[in-house]
Write a protein that holds these residues in place. Structure first.
Motif, PDB file in Angstrom:
ATOM      1  N   UNK A 179      16.701  29.403  29.992  1.00  0.00           N
ATOM      2  CA  UNK A 179      18.088  29.985  28.941  1.00  0.00           C
ATOM      3  C   UNK A 179      18.364  31.247  29.985  1.00  0.00           C
ATOM      4  N   UNK A 180      19.242  32.095  28.630  1.00  0.00           N
ATOM      5  CA  UNK A 180      19.416  33.096  30.264  1.00  0.00           C
ATOM      6  C   UNK A 180      18.840  34.161  28.880  1.00  0.00           C
ATOM      7  N   UNK A 181      18.115  34.477  29.036  1.00  0.00           N
ATOM      8  CA  UNK A 181      17.359  36.288  28.355  1.00  0.00           C
ATOM      9  C   UNK A 181      18.741  36.881  27.595  1.00  0.00           C
ATOM     10  N   UNK A 182      17.859  36.751  25.551  1.00  0.00           N
ATOM     11  CA  UNK A 182      19.587  37.524  25.124  1.00  0.00           C
ATOM     12  C   UNK A 182      18.255  38.849  24.646  1.00  0.00           C
ATOM     13  N   UNK A 183      18.774  39.587  24.183  1.00  0.00           N
ATOM     14  CA  UNK A 183      18.054  41.029  23.683  1.00  0.00           C
ATOM     15  C   UNK A 183      18.753  40.701  22.153  1.00  0.00           C
ATOM     16  N   UNK A 184      18.143  41.080  21.284  1.00  0.00           N
ATOM     17  CA  UNK A 184      18.338  41.935  20.252  1.00  0.00           C
ATOM     18  C   UNK A 184      18.581  43.033  19.643  1.00  0.00           C
ATOM     19  N   UNK A 185      19.580  43.621  19.618  1.00  0.00           N
ATOM     20  CA  UNK A 185      20.079  44.864  19.145  1.00  0.00           C
ATOM     21  C   UNK A 185      19.304  45.372  17.150  1.00  0.00           C
ATOM     22  N   UNK A 214      17.173  49.911  18.427  1.00  0.00           N
ATOM     23  CA  UNK A 214      16.965  49.327  19.424  1.00  0.00           C
ATOM     24  C   UNK A 214      16.166  48.224  20.217  1.00  0.00           C
ATOM     25  N   UNK A 215      16.489  47.692  21.507  1.00  0.00           N
ATOM     26  CA  UNK A 215      16.528  46.174  22.004  1.00  0.00           C
ATOM     27  C   UNK A 215      14.899  45.173  22.350  1.00  0.00           C
ATOM     28  N   UNK A 216      14.709  44.920  21.786  1.00  0.00           N
ATOM     29  CA  UNK A 216      13.747  43.763  21.759  1.00  0.00           C
ATOM     30  C   UNK A 216      14.511  42.643  22.285  1.00  0.00           C
ATOM     31  N   UNK A 217      13.521  41.971  23.128  1.00  0.00           N
ATOM     32  CA  UNK A 217      13.735  40.760  23.638  1.00  0.00           C
ATOM     33  C   UNK A 217      13.705  39.392  22.505  1.00  0.00           C
ATOM     34  N   UNK A 218      15.013  38.280  22.653  1.00  0.00           N
ATOM     35  CA  UNK A 218      14.704  37.579  21.216  1.00  0.00           C
ATOM     36  C   UNK A 218      13.658  36.654  21.186  1.00  0.00           C
ATOM     37  N   UNK A 219      13.002  36.262  20.012  1.00  0.00           N
ATOM     38  CA  UNK A 219      11.711  35.278  19.761  1.00  0.00           C
ATOM     39  C   UNK A 219      12.129  34.922  18.525  1.00  0.00           C
ATOM     40  N   UNK A 220      12.171  33.371  19.299  1.00  0.00           N
ATOM     41  CA  UNK A 220      12.109  32.236  17.588  1.00  0.00           C
ATOM     42  C   UNK A 220      11.291  32.318  17.025  1.00  0.00           C
ATOM     43  N   UNK A 221      10.329  32.456  17.251  1.00  0.00           N
ATOM     44  CA  UNK A 221       9.097  32.787  16.253  1.00  0.00           C
ATOM     45  C   UNK A 221       9.408  34.235  14.824  1.00  0.00           C
ATOM     46  N   UNK A 222       9.469  35.467  15.846  1.00  0.00           N
ATOM     47  CA  UNK A 222      10.116  35.267  14.570  1.00  0.00           C
ATOM     48  C   UNK A 222      11.443  35.614  13.617  1.00  0.00           C
TER      49      UNK A 222
END
Length: 150
Positions: free
Chosen positions: A46-52, A57-65
């Motif tokens: 998958x394409x890397x996704x950032x969460x704003x 602040x931005x952090x990498x998407x995490x399914x576990x969260x």
């Protein structure tokens, strides 16, 4: 595919089938050189996704969260684990179907609440109370009234 036993790259696929719980394919392979069999799994990259986040602040998407939040909302509710996994896959599908490489945490929260509302009222209110940061009982009651209105 290189053989993990002899190191040769002359292998062939003997059997291939989808993995039920994920969007992966399980392949049973056999080395043409040494004759040993081994299993590999293929998953779509998958394409890397950032969460704003709220503080920008931005952090990498995490399914576990997301999964942790849903599990907390569904705690001690009569909801099968399979249904939670289904919802997680559906939420993740919605998130990754967007063309953007960034998504705000508030958009993710709204998507999760939409799915929880259709699944279980108590789980929805639990999630919403944390997500919307209810400050007092009246705000909480306003959210509850949405379920009581025809």
């Amino acid at each position: 595919m290189r053989c993990p036993f002899c190191g040769e790259d002359n292998t062939r696929v003997v059997d291939s089938r989808p993995v039920e719980d994920t969007n992966s394919i399980r392949r049973r392979r056999m080395c043409e050189s040494c004759g040993k069999r081994f299993t590999t799994y293929e998953k779509v990259e998958t394409i890397p996704l950032s969460v704003i986040k709220k503080d920008q602040n931005r952090e990498p998407y995490s399914r576990s969260k997301i999964q942790d939040g849903i599990l907390r909302a569904c705690y001690k509710r009569p909801i099968p684990v399979e249904k939670i996994e289904e919802i997680m896959d559906s939420i993740e599908g919605e998130i990754f179907d967007r063309a953007d490489r960034e998504i705000s945490s508030s958009q993710i929260g709204e998507i999760v609440m939409e799915h929880l509302q259709a699944l279980d009222a108590v789980a929805y209110v639990r999630f919403a109370s944390v997500y919307r940061e209810f400050k007092d009982v009246s705000t909480f009651m306003e959210e509850l009234k949405k379920f009581m209105e025809p």
